[in-house]
Write a protein that holds these residues in place. Structure first.
Motif, short mmCIF file in Angstrom:
data_model
loop_
_atom_site.label_atom_id
_atom_site.label_comp_id
_atom_site.label_asym_id
_atom_site.label_seq_id
_atom_site.Cartn_x
_atom_site.Cartn_y
_atom_site.Cartn_z
N ILE A 1 -39.43 36.75 -30.00
CA ILE A 1 -40.38 37.10 -28.93
C ILE A 1 -39.90 36.48 -27.61
O ILE A 1 -39.89 37.13 -26.56
CB ILE A 1 -41.80 36.57 -29.27
N LEU A 2 -39.45 35.22 -27.69
CA LEU A 2 -38.96 34.57 -26.46
C LEU A 2 -37.75 35.32 -25.91
O LEU A 2 -37.64 35.54 -24.70
CB LEU A 2 -38.58 33.11 -26.74
N GLY A 3 -36.86 35.73 -26.82
CA GLY A 3 -35.67 36.48 -26.40
C GLY A 3 -36.08 37.75 -25.65
O GLY A 3 -35.52 38.08 -24.60
N ALA A 4 -37.09 38.44 -26.18
CA ALA A 4 -37.54 39.68 -25.55
C ALA A 4 -38.11 39.38 -24.16
O ALA A 4 -37.81 40.08 -23.19
CB ALA A 4 -38.59 40.36 -26.43
N ILE A 5 -38.93 38.32 -24.06
CA ILE A 5 -39.55 38.01 -22.76
C ILE A 5 -38.47 37.63 -21.74
O ILE A 5 -38.44 38.16 -20.62
CB ILE A 5 -40.57 36.86 -22.92
N PHE A 6 -37.55 36.75 -22.13
CA PHE A 6 -36.46 36.37 -21.21
C PHE A 6 -35.66 37.60 -20.80
O PHE A 6 -35.25 37.73 -19.65
CB PHE A 6 -35.53 35.34 -21.85
N GLY A 7 -35.42 38.48 -21.77
CA GLY A 7 -34.63 39.68 -21.48
C GLY A 7 -35.27 40.51 -20.37
O GLY A 7 -34.60 40.90 -19.42
N VAL A 8 -36.58 40.71 -20.48
CA VAL A 8 -37.27 41.52 -19.47
C VAL A 8 -37.24 40.80 -18.12
O VAL A 8 -36.94 41.40 -17.08
CB VAL A 8 -38.72 41.81 -19.92
N VAL A 9 -37.52 39.48 -18.14
CA VAL A 9 -37.57 38.74 -16.87
C VAL A 9 -36.20 38.74 -16.18
O VAL A 9 -36.08 39.05 -14.99
CB VAL A 9 -38.06 37.29 -17.13
N ILE A 10 -35.16 38.45 -16.95
CA ILE A 10 -33.81 38.41 -16.34
C ILE A 10 -33.42 39.82 -15.87
O ILE A 10 -32.84 40.01 -14.81
CB ILE A 10 -32.77 37.86 -17.34
N GLY A 11 -33.78 40.83 -16.66
CA GLY A 11 -33.48 42.20 -16.28
C GLY A 11 -34.14 42.56 -14.95
O GLY A 11 -33.51 43.17 -14.08
N LEU A 12 -35.39 42.16 -14.79
CA LEU A 12 -36.10 42.44 -13.53
C LEU A 12 -35.41 41.72 -12.37
O LEU A 12 -35.25 42.27 -11.28
CB LEU A 12 -37.56 41.97 -13.63
N TYR A 13 -35.00 40.49 -12.62
CA TYR A 13 -34.33 39.72 -11.58
C TYR A 13 -33.02 40.42 -11.16
O TYR A 13 -32.75 40.61 -9.98
CB TYR A 13 -34.05 38.31 -12.10
N PHE A 14 -32.25 40.85 -12.15
CA PHE A 14 -31.01 41.59 -11.87
C PHE A 14 -31.32 42.85 -11.08
O PHE A 14 -30.58 43.24 -10.18
CB PHE A 14 -30.30 41.97 -13.17
N HIS A 15 -32.40 43.49 -11.44
CA HIS A 15 -32.75 44.74 -10.76
C HIS A 15 -32.99 44.48 -9.27
O HIS A 15 -32.54 45.25 -8.42
CB HIS A 15 -34.02 45.32 -11.38
N THR A 16 -33.66 43.38 -8.97
CA THR A 16 -33.94 43.09 -7.55
C THR A 16 -32.64 42.72 -6.82
O THR A 16 -32.49 43.00 -5.64
CB THR A 16 -34.95 41.95 -7.37
N LEU A 17 -31.69 42.09 -7.53
CA LEU A 17 -30.42 41.73 -6.86
C LEU A 17 -29.56 42.96 -6.59
O LEU A 17 -28.75 42.99 -5.67
CB LEU A 17 -29.62 40.77 -7.74
N GLY A 18 -29.73 43.99 -7.44
CA GLY A 18 -28.92 45.21 -7.26
C GLY A 18 -27.67 45.17 -8.13
O GLY A 18 -27.08 44.09 -8.33
N ALA A 19 -27.26 46.35 -8.59
CA ALA A 19 -26.18 46.42 -9.59
C ALA A 19 -24.84 45.96 -9.04
O ALA A 19 -23.93 45.62 -9.79
CB ALA A 19 -26.06 47.85 -10.11
N GLU A 20 -24.70 45.93 -7.69
CA GLU A 20 -23.40 45.59 -7.12
C GLU A 20 -23.17 44.08 -6.98
O GLU A 20 -22.04 43.64 -6.79
CB GLU A 20 -23.23 46.26 -5.75
N ALA A 21 -24.23 43.29 -7.04
CA ALA A 21 -24.08 41.84 -6.87
C ALA A 21 -23.16 41.28 -7.95
O ALA A 21 -23.22 41.71 -9.11
CB ALA A 21 -25.45 41.17 -6.94
N VAL A 22 -22.29 40.34 -7.55
CA VAL A 22 -21.28 39.84 -8.50
C VAL A 22 -21.90 39.20 -9.76
O VAL A 22 -21.50 39.53 -10.87
CB VAL A 22 -20.32 38.87 -7.78
N PRO A 23 -22.91 38.31 -9.60
CA PRO A 23 -23.47 37.72 -10.82
C PRO A 23 -24.10 38.78 -11.72
O PRO A 23 -24.07 38.66 -12.95
CB PRO A 23 -24.54 36.75 -10.31
#
Ligand code: ASP
Length: 409
Positions: A11-33
């Motif tokens: 369950i924790l893995g799923a929650i972290f996955g969604v949160v990190i995914g959202l964060y990546f989404h806001t950074l944009g696919a081109e950002a190096v990290p």
């Protein structure tokens, strides 16, 4: 330090996955990290699915053969067959009915026009999939050389051969007892490997969800918001109310008890969008947490993973109504009945892999004269909708195994 239980880790893995995914989404696919992160998530997610698929075929083969052999010894085979098929058909019928009621009531797509999506549709050529041909092809794919089926990972053909082999082993009785005990041990050792793969599940699930959320096309999601809401709402209604109610009425088991036992498989189905990849975990949950006898789970669950798809059936019907609305075509009762049956066949025929439902949906659309190219509109959001429908597909298999176990008592 003591680690939290595997269930909690998942369950924790799923929650972290969604949160990190959202964060990546806001950074944009081109950002190096984000690029690096998505690359790593892709590797880990694929590795997890590969491991599940690696063990899938030996597991399905052994579990069905041994399951059938054990059932025949108890003379219960006939009742298991019948109650399994009746449950599969009835639960899919409920799901499709829900979709048709919701589609008629909310009419998603009404007021929009197919022409809005012309450019999306131009790049997409729908393959012809008329019902009689589809049926012939499906039938033809059931019985093939078992070694080819095993090596190609063809789940439905492996299921069919295992059924036949199981019956042959019982007929042969004592003569084949060595083969049977070999397969029995094969099953045990496969489950042992599944247990190891499960340790990776929290990371695999996190990685898959990071990728899914980070690359979502939100613009299309916005345009189709009403359709997405209707599909998600009805799928949830089926998964949270209808299936648990059937379970409660027939077996007296509470939904909370069920979800606690089933959640490893449900979260995995959500993250992988594949009933087949989830199958090893579904079997594990059914036998180890939900206490379904291995001979029943071993039969109902692999068969269910390939033909019992409530979420997919619901989606196919809902999408047909949506596309009819876009095309400005009013489907009458007879046409909706055709949608009902073709959606069921299309769901049964869809293999348990991501977006399989989209392929067989062509048949549903063509059966009532809707433009099959319109599927192109739904493709960009399919991965997202596939999460929930696969979860409900897998839930239906586990509920089915509990119901069948109760009915044959
Ligand atoms: N992904 C679904 C499953 O594996 C099938 C579908 O595309 O509807 O159950």
């Amino acid at each position: 330090m003591k680690l939290p239980s595997l269930n909690i880790q998942i369950i924790l893995g799923a929650i972290f996955g969604v949160v990190i995914g959202l964060y990546f989404h806001t950074l944009g696919a081109e950002a190096v990290p984000v690029k690096g992160g998505l690359y790593a998530a892709g590797l880990i997610g694929t590795l997890f699915i590969d491991l599940l698929k690696m063990i899938l075929i030996p597991l399905v083969f052994c579990s069905i053969t041994v399951g059938i052999a054990n059932l025949r010894q108890h003379q219960q085979m006939h009742r298991v067959w019948v109650s399994t098929l009746v449950f599969f058909i009835a639960s899919m019928a409920f799901a499709i009915t829900l979709a048709l009621i919701a589609g008629n009531y909310f009419s998603p797509g009404a007021g929009m026009q197919l022409a809005m999506f012309d450019s999306a549709m131009q790049n997409f050529e729908a393959k012809q999939l008329p019902l009689p041909e589809f049926f012939a092809q499906f039938l033809h794919s059931l019985f093939i050389n078992p070694f080819a089926a095993l090596s190609q990972g063809n789940v439905i053909a492996v299921v069919m051969f295992a059924l036949i082999l199981g019956i042959a082993l019982v007929m042969g009785g004592e003569r084949y007892k060595n083969v049977l005990s070999l397969l029995q041990e094969g099953l045990e050792v496969s489950m042992q490997i599944v247990g190891w793969v499960m340790r990776l599940a929290p990371f695999g699930i996190m990685a898959l969800l990071i990728k899914l959320v980070a690359v979502q096309d939100l613009a299309m999601l916005n345009t189709l918001a009403k359709f997405v809401a209707v599909v998600m709402g009805t799928t949830l209604l089926h998964g949270v109310v209808v299936l648990p109610l059937i379970l409660y009425l027939i077996t007296g088991k509470s939904p909370l008890w069920f979800w606690r036992g089933a959640r490893e498989a449900l979260v995995t189905a959500f993250a992988t969008s594949s009933s087949s990849a989830t199958l090893p975990i579904t079997l594990r949950c059914a036998t180890q947490h939900l206490h379904v006898k291995p001979e029943i789970a071993g039969f109902v669950i692999p068969l269910g993973a390939t033909i019992n798809m409530d979420g997919t059936a619901l989606y196919e019907a809902a999408a047909a109504l949506f596309i009819a609305n876009l095309a400005g075509i009013e489907l009458n009762l007879a046409q909706q009945l055709i949608v009902f049956f073709t959606a069921m066949i299309a769901a049964m025929g869809a293999p348990g892999i991501p977006s399989a439902g989209m392929v067989t949906m062509v048949m549903v659309l063509q059966s009532v004269g809707l433009p099959a190219e319109a599927i192109a509109i739904l493709l960009p959001i399919d991965r997202l909708l596939d999460t929930l429908r696969t979860t409900v597909n897998v839930e239906g298999d586990m509920v089915g195994s509990l119901v069948v176990q109760k009915l044959i008592k």
